[in-house]
Design an enzyme around this catalytic site. Structure first.
Site, mmCIF file in Angstrom:
data_model
loop_
_atom_site.group_PDB
_atom_site.id
_atom_site.type_symbol
_atom_site.label_atom_id
_atom_site.label_comp_id
_atom_site.label_asym_id
_atom_site.label_seq_id
_atom_site.Cartn_x
_atom_site.Cartn_y
_atom_site.Cartn_z
ATOM 1 N N ASP A 24 -92.911 -43.840 20.523
ATOM 2 C CA ASP A 24 -92.257 -44.171 19.273
ATOM 3 C C ASP A 24 -92.886 -43.286 18.195
ATOM 4 O OD1 ASP A 24 -90.826 -45.769 17.267
ATOM 5 O OD2 ASP A 24 -92.789 -46.650 16.851
ATOM 6 N N ASP A 26 -92.723 -43.938 14.044
ATOM 7 C CA ASP A 26 -93.268 -44.665 12.902
ATOM 8 C C ASP A 26 -94.191 -45.786 13.366
ATOM 9 O OD1 ASP A 26 -92.058 -43.434 10.520
ATOM 10 O OD2 ASP A 26 -90.173 -44.041 11.434
#
Length: 218
Positions: A24, A26
């Site tokens: 991922d 953020d």
């Protein structure tokens, strides 16, 4: 390609064998918490919404997914355009999560990808601003795939890398992201910089607790 991720724990290193690592962005690679919070608080104020509830709903979700969830009566396209402009212009406070630069520098080409709920332009802005390399495969929210917690993004990344889904490890910081990785049939490392779901296979404080080895490579 064969990789070994080592999770550094007080009891020693735990080896996790895999063919690729899917990150991922953020909260996992880029600390964008301040930017994200400013954006959603400003948007909540515009519409008289509870900012705390909006922030809880937004973690790991796309802009459109969050707007649909918390205020489905609004003009979705107009709200997403406003949110997009605000987010692309705000880089104050963006930085790499501890350990991200060293870990990505050690990853072999073709052995990693990023799967994010951000759109491509924002992902590139944030990765570059944080001093992180762009991945060989970048799966973003450009309207072609269902967003997390659907597994489609992680499955697409595995396919583009040419790796079996079951041989990929996901690194995530949000409950919806952990659910997406699990739904894709992948093992998941939760990063406690966010609030990873308890069903992650392992949880680390940040990326300084991860190392990568390529067997046979000096």
């Amino acid at each position: 390609m064969h990789l070994v991720l080592e999770l550094v724990t007080p009891a020693g290193a735990v080896p996790v064998e895999c063919d690729a690592v899917l990150f991922d962005m953020d909260g996992t690679l880029v600390d964008s918490h301040a930017c994200v919070e400013r954006k959603w608080r400003a948007w909540a104020d515009r519409h008289g919404l509870d900012a705390g509830a909006v922030l809880r709903a937004a973690h790991g979700r796309t802009l459109a997914g969050t707007v649909r969830l918390v205020s489905p009566g609004l003009d979705l396209d107009a709200e997403v355009r406003w949110l997009t402009r605000v987010e692309e212009r705000d880089t104050t406070g963006l930085r790499a999560v501890p350990g991200a630069r060293a870990l990505l520098a050690a990853m072999p080409a073709g052995g990693w990808a990023v799967v994010t709920s951000a759109w491509r332009r924002l992902a590139e802005i944030r990765m570059r601003h944080a001093g992180l390399p762009l991945p060989p495969v970048l799966i973003t929210d450009d309207g072609e795939l269902p967003g997390k917690p659907a597994p489609d993004g992680y499955l697409a990344a595995a396919a583009r890398l040419g790796r079996p889904a079951g041989r990929c490890v996901v690194v995530e910081d949000s409950p919806v992201g952990v659910r997406a990785g699990r739904a894709a049939g992948m093992r998941v490392i939760g990063v406690a910089t966010g609030a990873p779901a308890p069903d992650a296979d392992w949880v680390v404080d940040d990326l300084t607790a991860l190392r990568v080895r390529v067997p046979g490579r000096p």
